[in-house]
Scaffold this motif. Structure first.
Motif, mmCIF file in Angstrom:
data_model
loop_
_atom_site.group_PDB
_atom_site.id
_atom_site.type_symbol
_atom_site.label_atom_id
_atom_site.label_comp_id
_atom_site.label_asym_id
_atom_site.label_seq_id
_atom_site.Cartn_x
_atom_site.Cartn_y
_atom_site.Cartn_z
ATOM 1 N N TYR B 105 26.168 37.581 50.369
ATOM 2 C CA TYR B 105 27.059 37.446 49.219
ATOM 3 C C TYR B 105 28.501 37.730 49.634
ATOM 4 O O TYR B 105 29.412 36.958 49.345
ATOM 5 C CB TYR B 105 26.634 38.402 48.103
ATOM 6 N N CYS B 106 28.721 38.849 50.337
ATOM 7 C CA CYS B 106 30.084 39.242 50.712
ATOM 8 C C CYS B 106 30.734 38.192 51.607
ATOM 9 O O CYS B 106 31.925 37.911 51.480
ATOM 10 C CB CYS B 106 30.091 40.572 51.458
ATOM 11 N N LEU B 107 29.946 37.628 52.508
ATOM 12 C CA LEU B 107 30.532 36.651 53.426
ATOM 13 C C LEU B 107 30.996 35.400 52.693
ATOM 14 O O LEU B 107 31.930 34.737 53.112
ATOM 15 C CB LEU B 107 29.509 36.264 54.496
ATOM 16 N N ASP B 108 30.342 35.067 51.599
ATOM 17 C CA ASP B 108 30.683 33.835 50.904
ATOM 18 C C ASP B 108 31.651 34.071 49.744
ATOM 19 O O ASP B 108 32.292 33.153 49.271
ATOM 20 C CB ASP B 108 29.410 33.170 50.382
ATOM 21 N N ALA B 109 31.759 35.343 49.304
ATOM 22 C CA ALA B 109 32.442 35.624 48.037
ATOM 23 C C ALA B 109 33.862 35.047 47.991
ATOM 24 O O ALA B 109 34.214 34.356 47.044
ATOM 25 C CB ALA B 109 32.477 37.125 47.802
ATOM 26 N N LEU B 110 34.665 35.337 49.006
ATOM 27 C CA LEU B 110 36.052 34.898 48.953
ATOM 28 C C LEU B 110 36.265 33.623 49.768
ATOM 29 O O LEU B 110 37.346 33.052 49.764
ATOM 30 C CB LEU B 110 36.969 36.012 49.473
ATOM 31 N N TYR B 111 35.221 33.191 50.480
ATOM 32 C CA TYR B 111 35.313 31.978 51.283
ATOM 33 C C TYR B 111 34.921 30.767 50.443
ATOM 34 O O TYR B 111 35.589 29.739 50.469
ATOM 35 C CB TYR B 111 34.408 32.120 52.502
ATOM 36 N N GLY B 112 33.851 30.903 49.672
ATOM 37 C CA GLY B 112 33.336 29.788 48.883
ATOM 38 C C GLY B 112 34.344 29.270 47.880
ATOM 39 O O GLY B 112 34.477 28.069 47.691
ATOM 40 N N GLU B 113 35.075 30.170 47.247
ATOM 41 C CA GLU B 113 36.033 29.728 46.228
ATOM 42 C C GLU B 113 37.198 28.981 46.860
ATOM 43 O O GLU B 113 37.816 28.143 46.224
ATOM 44 C CB GLU B 113 36.528 30.913 45.398
ATOM 45 N N ARG B 114 37.477 29.287 48.128
ATOM 46 C CA ARG B 114 38.528 28.523 48.801
ATOM 47 C C ARG B 114 37.997 27.169 49.226
ATOM 48 O O ARG B 114 38.686 26.162 49.168
ATOM 49 C CB ARG B 114 39.024 29.288 50.032
ATOM 50 N N ARG B 115 36.733 27.153 49.655
ATOM 51 C CA ARG B 115 36.173 25.906 50.151
ATOM 52 C C ARG B 115 36.018 24.887 49.034
ATOM 53 O O ARG B 115 36.333 23.718 49.206
ATOM 54 C CB ARG B 115 34.825 26.177 50.805
ATOM 55 N N ASP B 116 35.574 25.325 47.857
ATOM 56 C CA ASP B 116 35.405 24.332 46.779
ATOM 57 C C ASP B 116 36.663 24.203 45.909
ATOM 58 O O ASP B 116 36.615 23.608 44.844
ATOM 59 C CB ASP B 116 34.160 24.633 45.940
ATOM 60 N N ARG B 117 37.772 24.780 46.353
ATOM 61 C CA ARG B 117 39.078 24.672 45.690
ATOM 62 C C ARG B 117 39.114 25.342 44.326
ATOM 63 O O ARG B 117 40.128 25.297 43.645
ATOM 64 C CB ARG B 117 39.509 23.203 45.544
ATOM 65 N N SER B 118 38.032 25.969 43.880
ATOM 66 C CA SER B 118 38.054 26.557 42.548
ATOM 67 C C SER B 118 38.976 27.762 42.494
ATOM 68 O O SER B 118 39.325 28.223 41.413
ATOM 69 C CB SER B 118 36.643 26.954 42.111
ATOM 70 N N ILE B 119 39.416 28.254 43.656
ATOM 71 C CA ILE B 119 40.360 29.374 43.656
ATOM 72 C C ILE B 119 41.607 29.010 42.849
ATOM 73 O O ILE B 119 42.207 29.865 42.195
ATOM 74 C CB ILE B 119 40.728 29.785 45.104
ATOM 75 N N LEU B 120 41.961 27.724 42.839
ATOM 76 C CA LEU B 120 43.134 27.306 42.075
ATOM 77 C C LEU B 120 42.913 27.518 40.583
ATOM 78 O O LEU B 120 43.833 27.843 39.849
ATOM 79 C CB LEU B 120 43.459 25.837 42.357
ATOM 80 N N TYR B 206 30.729 46.320 53.703
ATOM 81 C CA TYR B 206 30.979 45.279 52.701
ATOM 82 C C TYR B 206 32.456 44.901 52.677
ATOM 83 O O TYR B 206 32.813 43.730 52.546
ATOM 84 C CB TYR B 206 30.544 45.753 51.316
ATOM 85 N N ALA B 207 33.317 45.918 52.797
ATOM 86 C CA ALA B 207 34.759 45.641 52.747
ATOM 87 C C ALA B 207 35.164 44.760 53.929
ATOM 88 O O ALA B 207 35.969 43.836 53.780
ATOM 89 C CB ALA B 207 35.547 46.940 52.755
ATOM 90 N N TRP B 208 34.573 45.040 55.088
ATOM 91 C CA TRP B 208 34.869 44.210 56.272
ATOM 92 C C TRP B 208 34.435 42.772 56.032
ATOM 93 O O TRP B 208 35.171 41.818 56.304
ATOM 94 C CB TRP B 208 34.176 44.807 57.499
ATOM 95 N N LEU B 209 33.234 42.593 55.489
ATOM 96 C CA LEU B 209 32.743 41.235 55.249
ATOM 97 C C LEU B 209 33.623 40.500 54.240
ATOM 98 O O LEU B 209 33.909 39.313 54.392
ATOM 99 C CB LEU B 209 31.292 41.278 54.764
ATOM 100 N N LEU B 210 34.064 41.228 53.223
ATOM 101 C CA LEU B 210 34.941 40.598 52.227
ATOM 102 C C LEU B 210 36.264 40.183 52.867
ATOM 103 O O LEU B 210 36.793 39.100 52.589
ATOM 104 C CB LEU B 210 35.214 41.559 51.068
ATOM 105 N N LEU B 211 36.785 41.054 53.729
ATOM 106 C CA LEU B 211 38.043 40.717 54.396
ATOM 107 C C LEU B 211 37.875 39.446 55.225
ATOM 108 O O LEU B 211 38.697 38.532 55.160
ATOM 109 C CB LEU B 211 38.487 41.882 55.289
ATOM 110 N N VAL B 212 36.787 39.384 55.974
ATOM 111 C CA VAL B 212 36.555 38.197 56.801
ATOM 112 C C VAL B 212 36.431 36.963 55.916
ATOM 113 O O VAL B 212 36.992 35.909 56.203
ATOM 114 C CB VAL B 212 35.293 38.368 57.668
ATOM 115 N N SER B 213 35.729 37.105 54.805
ATOM 116 C CA SER B 213 35.523 35.922 53.974
ATOM 117 C C SER B 213 36.821 35.505 53.282
ATOM 118 O O SER B 213 37.002 34.340 52.951
ATOM 119 C CB SER B 213 34.387 36.154 52.989
#
Lengths: 376, 306
Positions: B105-120, B206-213
């Motif tokens: 979950y942590c690895l995808d949390a902040l990466y997935g939203e960038r990949r599918d552009r929904s971060i905008l 978890y914090a490290w994984l979130l940072l990476v993602s």
């Protein structure tokens, strides 16, 4: 002239076609000399005999005349002769093939006219940079305040007063319509859920569907419904209709104007389909590489810029008035003028206000010319 | 802001004012956490499925043994012993599930939203980057341990009920079952373990994984593993030591002495509040976690869609 030759046709034919194209485009005017056989041969690394053969074709078609000791010249009346012949040729030979191709591919007029996707996305990025800085999406140098707030540091507070649609495709694909409503209602103090549901009721979007099961047009409608139900002071739309079909684009702007716009709100739209916006704009701003090249109200545009379809016999006279832009449409010369008295232009031909797309091209090309001059 | 829009920020020293202010701060967080559960349904589906599989396995086993339980009371006692060890197995299974889910979950949390552009889209709403990152951190630190606890508890009760029914049907006393069930004896200690170890002790992970993602241009999994590998490798080659590796091991498994000997008692003792919270390593870990999180927030602010 392009230096690339294709292998499907003899080069002398291609050379002939290019000269014809230059005459049609007005690059070579009647009475102008053709470049000498020697120059063309050297520049394009062709055998002089090939060039001569191409020119001979033109002579045979009575488009070009030889003046002994001087060279080749475009004959008077060559353009008209050509237009007649070329149109005929195009309609008889090429057009049927193209129509067949269009039918085979199932293209509609809309797609044919917007067939420049690659170029668009290139410049989309530029206008987007300025907007993204305003929306706190990218850092910037210097000071920037939007509604009194620093967008980079206070994006979350700014977003209570500002709404934006960055792109039609940014709604998360997994979300259900009802969840999207719940979430925005949960986090946005100025979201009116009933209003959003009202908008959605007019569409065929059901609340239980997920975004990934909606069509592109429906996603845009959903996003618009969410945004329009927010009582924001500034609405930013970055290419909101890119990739939507024409029916929906019209509907989009209609509902934006009728249901959303009132005098206390500001809407910023970036688009490449300027013609659909022309009638609703109040101010116009052209930006080229981060610099403002034109900034004026629409009223000013109407009084300043005029486009004249010049009568053929008055082209030379019209050119002395320093048109900012010249183009040829179906053999007629259209000139655009900046701050020239209307009365004088009326004598030259048919006068009208240019559409924004043409004005944009004219202003940008002038800008490029000025920039080039400065560089030299 | 104009007058109508300020009930939130207006200075008010009444209790309702405070309550309103707290609720405006908490509302985006609450909805952001709900949003995470909407998006990542596997967060509760996987533990539920694990519980269901475990339960059905045990039930099939019990039904198969029904006759023999009725025939011999010795055997019934054996089965009771078996069941109580099953409870521990279930708790372990749930914790492992939660840990694996947390990592992915942590690895995808902040990466997935960038990949599918929904971060905008998320950035177009008045939710700060801090709230967004905290809501994502709260999933592994708070939500998953609690969910795992709840699901385990429910599964154990169901197991108890089913086995009681089978025992009662065979005419065997069921009091033994109910006194031996760990779920009834130590649920609170277990909850405490989840919050302290899975929440606080693993927070830097978890914090490290979130940072990476938040940062990774692609393949966050690889980027998360690469730096520890490189550091361990360089340390081994340059100094022939393995402090960093030991540090990681300590963070994951507890200290070496705990593993090598039969020190379950020590392990439990180290978790006692006065030991656990006076352990400087816990606080160092939390500081490291805070630094990683701060970086992740900064990163989310400047990263756009990829």
């Amino acid at each position: 002239m392009d230096r690339e030759w294709n292998d499907n046709q003899p080069i002398y034919r291609q050379l002939r076609d290019r000269v014809v194209a230059m005459i049609l485009d007005g690059v070579l005017k009647e009475g102008d000399p053709l470049p000498s056989v020697r120059t063309v041969a050297a520049d394009y690394r062709l055998n002089p005999l090939t060039v001569l053969k191409g020119y001979q074709e033109l002579v045979d078609e009575k488009l070009v005349e030889k003046r002994r000791g001087l060279g080749m010249f475009v004959k008077d009346g060559a353009r008209n002769l050509l237009l007649k012949g070329e149109r005929q040729k195009f309609l008889e030979e090429e057009w049927p093939r193209i129509v067949a191709m269009i039918q085979r591919l199932g293209l509609n007029t809309e797609e044919l006219l917007d067939g420049t996707g690659g170029v668009q996305s290139k410049s989309v990025k530029r206008s987007t940079t300025a907007l993204n800085a305003m929306l706190g999406l990218i850092p910037y140098q210097g000071e920037l305040r939007v509604l009194g707030r620093d967008p980079w540091k206070e994006r979350d507070l700014l977003m209570r007063d500002v709404c934006f649609i960055a792109d039609v495709a940014v709604l998360p694909r997994w979300i259900k319509v009802s969840q999207a409503l719940d979430f925005v209602a949960g986090v946005h103090p100025r979201f009116d859920r009933a209003k959003a549901e009202g908008f959605l009721a007019k569409t065929s979007i059901s609340l239980e569907r997920r975004v990934k099961h909606l069509s592109k047009g429906m996603v845009a409608q959903l996003h618009l419904a969410l945004i329009m139900a927010i009582d924001a002071r500034l609405l930013v739309l970055d290419e909101p209709t890119l990739g939507l079909d024409i029916l929906f684009r019209k509907q989009f702007y209609d509902s934006l104007l009728n249901d959303y716009f009132d005098r206390s709100r500001t809407i910023i739209v970036t688009t490449h389909q300027v013609e659909e916006l022309q009638h609703i704009l109040t101010d116009l701003l052209f930006i080229e590489r981060g610099r403002v090249v034109l900034s004026c109200s629409m009223d000013e545009v109407e009084s300043r810029y005029m486009e004249v379809t010049v009568n053929p016999d008055q082209v030379a006279a019209a050119r002395t008035l320093k048109p900012i832009y010249e183009r040829q449409v179906f053999g007629r010369t259209i000139l655009m003028f900046d701050r020239v008295e209307r009365g004088r232009l009326m004598q030259l031909g048919e006068v009208r206000t240019p559409n924004i797309a043409d004005l944009f091209v004219a202003v940008m090309e002038n800008q490029a010319r000025v920039a080039q001059g400065a560089a030299i | 802001m104009n007058a109508q829009s300020t009930p939130i920020t207006e200075p008010s020293f009444q209790w309702e004012g405070y309550a309103a202010r707290i609720s405006t701060a908490a509302r985006p967080l609450y909805w952001s956490i709900r949003r995470e559960l909407w998006e990542n349904r596997y967060l509760y589906m996987a533990p539920l499925a694990a519980g269901a599989v475990f339960l059905s396995g045990v039930m099939v086993n019990m039904i198969a043994m029904r006759r023999r339980i009725a025939a011999s009371s010795d055997y019934a006692a054996q089965v009771q012993g078996l069941l109580s060890s099953r409870y521990e197995l279930l708790a372990g299974l749930m914790m492992a599930t939660a840990l694996i889910l947390s990592i992915f979950y942590c690895l995808d949390a902040l990466y997935g939203e960038r990949r599918d552009r929904s971060i905008l889209f998320w950035k177009s709403l008045p939710v700060s980057d801090v709230t967004a990152v905290i809501s994502k951190l709260s999933i592994p630190v708070l939500v998953l341990p609690l969910l795992g606890f709840g699901i385990t508890l429910a599964t154990e009760y169901l197991m108890l009920l089913v086995s009681s029914a089978i025992f009662a049907g065979s005419g065997v006393s069921i009091t033994g079952l109910w006194t031996q069930a760990s779920v009834l004896r130590i649920p609170l200690i277990w909850l405490y373990h989840l919050v302290t170890v899975h929440g606080l002790w693993y927070a830097p992970l978890y914090a490290w994984l979130l940072l990476v993602s938040a940062w990774a241009p692609r393949a966050p999994f690889m980027w998360a593993l690469l730096p520890p590998f490189v550091i361990c490798g360089v340390e081994k080659l340059a100094f022939n030591t393995s402090y960093f590796l030991n540090l990681l091991q300590y963070r994951f498994m507890g200290s070496r002495s705990m593993q090598s000997h039969d020190h379950a008692q020590d392990f439990m003792a180290s978790l006692l509040p006065h030991h656990f919270f006076s352990n400087p390593d816990l606080w160092t870990g939390l500081v490291v976690a805070a630094v990683f999180l701060f970086a992740a927030v900064r990163m989310r602010r400047s990263r756009g869609p990829i």
